[in-house]
Design an enzyme around this catalytic site. Structure first.
Site, mmCIF file in Angstrom:
data_model
loop_
_atom_site.group_PDB
_atom_site.id
_atom_site.type_symbol
_atom_site.label_atom_id
_atom_site.label_comp_id
_atom_site.label_asym_id
_atom_site.label_seq_id
_atom_site.Cartn_x
_atom_site.Cartn_y
_atom_site.Cartn_z
ATOM 1 C CB THR A 61 -1.476 0.627 -4.082
ATOM 2 O OG1 THR A 61 -1.840 -0.737 -3.855
ATOM 3 C CG2 THR A 61 -1.452 0.891 -5.569
ATOM 4 N NE ARG A 92 -5.080 -4.631 5.022
ATOM 5 C CZ ARG A 92 -4.823 -4.968 6.283
ATOM 6 N NH1 ARG A 92 -3.573 -5.047 6.709
ATOM 7 N NH2 ARG A 92 -5.799 -5.211 7.127
ATOM 8 C CE LYS A 93 5.094 -3.011 5.286
ATOM 9 N NZ LYS A 93 4.700 -2.027 4.266
ATOM 10 C CG ASP A 96 -5.493 -10.831 12.899
ATOM 11 O OD1 ASP A 96 -5.546 -11.797 13.691
ATOM 12 O OD2 ASP A 96 -6.032 -9.729 13.127
ATOM 13 C CB ILE A 97 -5.956 -15.792 13.151
ATOM 14 C CG1 ILE A 97 -7.335 -15.119 12.986
ATOM 15 C CG2 ILE A 97 -5.394 -15.585 14.554
ATOM 16 C CD1 ILE A 97 -8.442 -15.817 13.776
ATOM 17 N N GLY A 98 -5.416 -16.782 10.244
ATOM 18 C CA GLY A 98 -5.797 -17.135 8.873
ATOM 19 C C GLY A 98 -7.189 -16.679 8.490
ATOM 20 C CG ASN A 99 -11.925 -16.823 9.853
ATOM 21 O OD1 ASN A 99 -12.443 -17.362 8.867
ATOM 22 N ND2 ASN A 99 -12.580 -15.994 10.649
ATOM 23 N NE ARG A 241 9.087 9.095 1.977
ATOM 24 C CZ ARG A 241 9.412 8.904 3.259
ATOM 25 N NH1 ARG A 241 9.298 9.896 4.113
ATOM 26 N NH2 ARG A 241 9.848 7.713 3.646
HETATM 27 P P1 BMP Z 1 9.864 5.796 0.419
HETATM 28 O O1 BMP Z 1 10.747 5.376 -0.786
HETATM 29 O O2 BMP Z 1 9.118 7.055 0.157
HETATM 30 O O3 BMP Z 1 10.631 5.798 1.719
HETATM 31 O O4 BMP Z 1 8.714 4.667 0.542
HETATM 32 C C1 BMP Z 1 9.002 3.334 0.855
HETATM 33 C C2 BMP Z 1 7.758 2.487 0.752
HETATM 34 O O5 BMP Z 1 8.097 1.116 1.017
HETATM 35 C C3 BMP Z 1 6.639 2.823 1.742
HETATM 36 O O6 BMP Z 1 5.400 2.627 1.079
HETATM 37 C C4 BMP Z 1 6.791 1.799 2.855
HETATM 38 O O7 BMP Z 1 5.532 1.466 3.418
HETATM 39 C C5 BMP Z 1 7.388 0.604 2.138
HETATM 40 N N1 BMP Z 1 8.304 -0.242 2.956
HETATM 41 C C6 BMP Z 1 9.491 0.244 3.461
HETATM 42 O O8 BMP Z 1 9.835 1.404 3.271
HETATM 43 N N2 BMP Z 1 10.318 -0.594 4.183
HETATM 44 C C7 BMP Z 1 10.016 -1.905 4.411
HETATM 45 O O9 BMP Z 1 10.812 -2.625 5.018
HETATM 46 C C8 BMP Z 1 8.807 -2.407 3.902
HETATM 47 C C9 BMP Z 1 7.972 -1.569 3.174
HETATM 48 O O10 BMP Z 1 6.849 -2.061 2.667
#
Ligand code: BMP
Length: 278
Positions: A61, A92-93, A96-99, A241
């Site tokens: 997600t 979520r990627k 940032d800093i730990g806190n 996609r």
């Molecule tokens: P799509 O298959 O529609 O291109 O989606 C790829 C998904 O993976 C997206 O949600 C994107 O944020 C994530 N993603 C990526 O494509 N490449 C990365 O290196 C890291 C990712 O999280």
């Protein structure tokens, strides 16, 4: 090397509950397919998850892109996760800093740690991003993936940056269960002393997967499931996609989405069977 072990066998090499859950789910459902549900309307988001649910080990997600988010979305997502037996990964990627990452992970509108089995972080801040997130996630049995590489053209996550991400993970194996990467990471040099029990197993989840397209207009680069699982030894294909196209609302053809999910599941699983030699 775990390259030729089954997913189920590899669960024994992990102490983290989220890692064990993912590996057992893959084995149980015979699916190494994760679907990335990057849709902005809650109704489309939940509809696609319900349709692809039977075919996936994991749903990824981006909860912050939902325009009409309410806490009820999380309750619905949890019900679908139980109904279809899949793991949840909020992409979520953190970076940032730990806190700060501890607060972003536990709090705010989304309270990610309370529902997402797995999340991820960029290694760019150094080890404190792991310890900050672990302070919230470990007591809840959550797992973390580090972004060791990216699928995008011109990515800076290469070479020594990637290798250092692997070393950071090795120092925090109770929480870091694997990587977002484009290949296995066993090649990164290790000293026997850094592997006290002689076993290292990282789970590699790989985005940038499509059977038809080679890229998009915004830097994404795609490879096929066979290239990813068989040739590069990754463990889970992440497809967005390629499965639901641009279809949202009226344009969302659930029959077509189910067919695509089935097709990617079969491709990914057959590539794995070839890899383990069965
Ligand atoms: P799509 O298959 O529609 O291109 O989606 C790829 C998904 O993976 C997206 O949600 C994107 O944020 C994530 N993603 C990526 O494509 N490449 C990365 O290196 C890291 C990712 O999280």
């Amino acid at each position: 090397s775990s390259h030729r072990k089954s997913y189920g066998q590899r669960a024994a090499d992990h102490s983290n509950p989220a890692a064990q859950l993912l590996l057992h789910t893959i084995e149980r459902k015979k699916s190494n397919l994760a679907v990335s549900v990057d849709l902005t309307k809650t109704s489309d988001f939940l509809k696609v998850i319900d349709v692809v649910g039977p075919y996936v080990c994991l749903i990824k997600t981006h909860i912050d892109i939902l325009e009409d988010f309410t806490p009820d979305v999380i309750e619905r997502l949890k019900l679908l996760s139980a109904k279809h037996d899949f793991v949840v990964f909020e992409d979520r990627k953190f970076a940032d800093i730990g806190n700060t990452v501890a607060l972003q992970y536990s709090s705010g509108v989304h309270k990610i740690a309370s529902w997402s089995h797995i999340t991820n972080a960029h290694p760019v801040p150094g080890p404190s991003v792991i310890t900050g997130l672990a302070s919230v996630g470990l007591p809840l049995g959550r797992g973390l993936l580090l972004l060791a590489q990216m699928s995008t053209e011109g990515s800076l996550a290469t070479g020594s940056y990637t290798d250092d991400a692997v070393r950071m993970a090795r120092a925090h194996r109770e929480f870091v269960i694997g990587f977002i990467a484009q290949r296995r990471m066993d090649h990164v040099g290790t000293s026997p002393s850094s592997l006290p029990d002689g076993v290292e197993d990282f789970i590699i989840l790989t985005p940038g997967v499509s059977l038809e397209m080679s890229g998009d207009s915004m830097g994404q680069q795609y490879r096929t499931p066979e290239k990813v699982i068989l040739e590069n030894g990754c463990d889970v294909i992440i497809v967005g996609r390629g499965i639901y196209g641009k279809g949202t609302g009226d344009a969302l053809d659930v029959g077509c989405v189910a067919l695509q999910a089935e097709k990617y599941r079969t491709e990914g699983w057959n590539a794995y069977l070839k890899r383990i030699g069965s």
